[in-house]
Design a protein around this motif. Structure first.
Motif, short mmCIF file in Angstrom:
data_model
loop_
_atom_site.label_atom_id
_atom_site.label_comp_id
_atom_site.label_asym_id
_atom_site.label_seq_id
_atom_site.Cartn_x
_atom_site.Cartn_y
_atom_site.Cartn_z
N MET A 1 0.99 -1.11 -0.04
CA MET A 1 -0.05 0.01 -0.10
C MET A 1 0.83 1.14 -0.04
SD MET A 1 -3.06 -0.95 2.61
CE MET A 1 -2.11 -2.55 3.37
N HIS A 2 0.40 2.22 -0.70
CA HIS A 2 1.22 3.55 -0.79
C HIS A 2 0.46 4.52 0.12
CE1 HIS A 2 2.70 1.44 -4.55
NE2 HIS A 2 3.73 2.08 -4.06
N TYR A 3 1.32 5.35 0.53
CA TYR A 3 0.92 6.40 1.44
C TYR A 3 1.59 7.69 0.94
CZ TYR A 3 -1.00 2.87 4.53
OH TYR A 3 -1.93 1.75 5.03
N LYS A 4 0.95 8.87 1.09
CA LYS A 4 1.46 10.12 0.90
C LYS A 4 1.34 10.89 1.96
CE LYS A 4 -0.75 13.59 -1.31
NZ LYS A 4 -1.46 14.44 -2.07
N SER A 5 2.67 11.41 2.23
CA SER A 5 2.72 12.31 3.68
C SER A 5 2.59 13.71 3.49
CB SER A 5 4.09 12.06 4.15
OG SER A 5 5.02 12.82 3.28
N PRO A 6 2.22 14.72 4.17
CA PRO A 6 1.84 16.22 3.94
C PRO A 6 2.97 16.76 3.01
CG PRO A 6 1.42 15.79 6.04
CD PRO A 6 2.19 14.31 5.58
N ASP A 7 4.32 16.28 2.94
CA ASP A 7 5.39 17.10 2.38
C ASP A 7 5.28 16.18 0.89
OD1 ASP A 7 6.39 14.41 2.62
OD2 ASP A 7 8.40 15.50 3.33
N ASN A 8 4.38 15.42 0.52
CA ASN A 8 4.20 15.03 -0.61
C ASN A 8 5.12 13.65 -1.15
OD1 ASN A 8 2.30 15.07 -2.87
ND2 ASN A 8 3.90 16.04 -4.29
N SER A 9 5.92 13.01 -0.06
CA SER A 9 6.74 12.13 -0.07
C SER A 9 5.82 10.71 -0.17
CB SER A 9 7.56 12.03 1.06
OG SER A 9 8.27 13.15 1.26
N VAL A 10 6.02 9.87 -1.13
CA VAL A 10 5.48 8.78 -1.17
C VAL A 10 6.25 7.42 -0.47
CG1 VAL A 10 4.87 6.83 -2.67
CG2 VAL A 10 4.58 9.39 -3.51
N HIS A 11 5.37 6.97 0.21
CA HIS A 11 5.81 5.73 1.27
C HIS A 11 5.25 4.52 0.88
CE1 HIS A 11 7.67 8.93 3.88
NE2 HIS A 11 6.77 9.43 3.73
N PHE A 12 5.87 3.23 0.84
CA PHE A 12 5.21 2.15 0.60
C PHE A 12 5.31 1.23 1.91
CE2 PHE A 12 5.40 -2.39 -0.55
CZ PHE A 12 4.31 -2.52 -1.40
N LEU A 13 4.18 0.33 2.18
CA LEU A 13 4.25 -0.49 3.36
C LEU A 13 3.30 -1.72 2.81
CD1 LEU A 13 3.08 1.74 6.33
CD2 LEU A 13 5.25 1.00 5.75
N ASP A 14 4.15 -2.88 3.15
CA ASP A 14 3.21 -4.16 2.60
C ASP A 14 2.55 -4.74 4.01
OD1 ASP A 14 6.26 -4.17 3.04
OD2 ASP A 14 6.27 -6.23 2.25
N ASP A 15 2.61 -3.85 5.04
CA ASP A 15 1.87 -4.51 5.90
C ASP A 15 1.27 -3.42 6.92
OD1 ASP A 15 0.87 -5.76 8.54
OD2 ASP A 15 2.76 -6.88 8.86
N ASP A 16 -0.07 -3.24 6.96
CA ASP A 16 -0.61 -2.22 7.88
C ASP A 16 -0.04 -2.20 9.20
OD1 ASP A 16 -2.19 -0.94 5.78
OD2 ASP A 16 -4.02 -2.32 6.33
N SER A 17 0.35 -3.10 9.79
CA SER A 17 1.08 -2.99 11.21
C SER A 17 2.14 -2.06 11.37
CB SER A 17 1.55 -4.26 11.75
OG SER A 17 2.44 -4.78 11.15
N PHE A 18 2.40 -1.33 10.14
CA PHE A 18 3.57 -0.36 10.45
C PHE A 18 3.11 0.97 9.94
CE2 PHE A 18 5.90 -4.33 9.33
CZ PHE A 18 6.77 -4.37 10.52
N VAL A 19 1.97 1.30 10.09
CA VAL A 19 1.25 2.35 9.71
C VAL A 19 1.64 3.52 10.69
CG1 VAL A 19 -0.79 3.89 9.22
CG2 VAL A 19 -0.72 1.50 8.15
N HIS A 20 1.59 3.06 11.70
CA HIS A 20 2.26 4.29 12.74
C HIS A 20 3.48 4.85 12.81
CE1 HIS A 20 3.96 0.30 14.06
NE2 HIS A 20 4.80 1.06 14.99
N LEU A 21 4.03 4.29 11.70
CA LEU A 21 5.63 4.64 11.40
C LEU A 21 5.62 6.03 10.64
CD1 LEU A 21 7.64 1.37 11.60
CD2 LEU A 21 7.49 2.96 13.32
N LEU A 22 4.50 5.81 9.70
CA LEU A 22 4.38 6.99 8.66
C LEU A 22 4.41 8.50 9.41
CD1 LEU A 22 1.70 5.47 6.38
CD2 LEU A 22 4.22 5.52 5.92
#
Length: 94
Positions: A1-22
């Motif tokens: 799953m891809h996530y976009k942070s407020p500074d427009n950086s793209v992050h990829f996580l293959d496990d939702d258990s790490f969402v807290h690290l975004l």
């Protein structure tokens, strides 16, 4: 799953258990949106490079030239020089 942070950086996580690290405020985005952001960033980075940096990245390896000299292969030497001239024409000074 891809996530976009407020500074427009793209992050990829293959496990939702790490969402807290975004970074705070990150939102989930589609693969297509992530690719669009990456492509735009790459284009901006390429445009910011100097002509010398662009040339250096595309010049053929010097070993091709040296190999031609060692073998006495004038065709190989001429091809190396032509390839270098093509790069210079593609990225002119200034």
């Amino acid at each position: 799953m891809h996530y976009k942070s407020p500074d427009n950086s793209v992050h990829f996580l293959d496990d939702d258990s790490f969402v807290h690290l975004l970074p705070a405020g990150s939102i989930q985005i589609t693969d297509e949106e992530a690719n669009t952001i990456r492509t735009a960033k790459q284009a901006t980075a390429q445009a910011a490079k100097t002509y010398a940096e662009k040339r250096a990245a595309e010049y053929p390896p010097m070993t091709d030239y040296l190999d031609g000299i060692a073998k006495g292969d004038q065709a190989q030497i001429a091809k190396y020089i032509a390839d270098c001239q093509a790069v210079k024409a593609k990225y002119p000074k200034g």
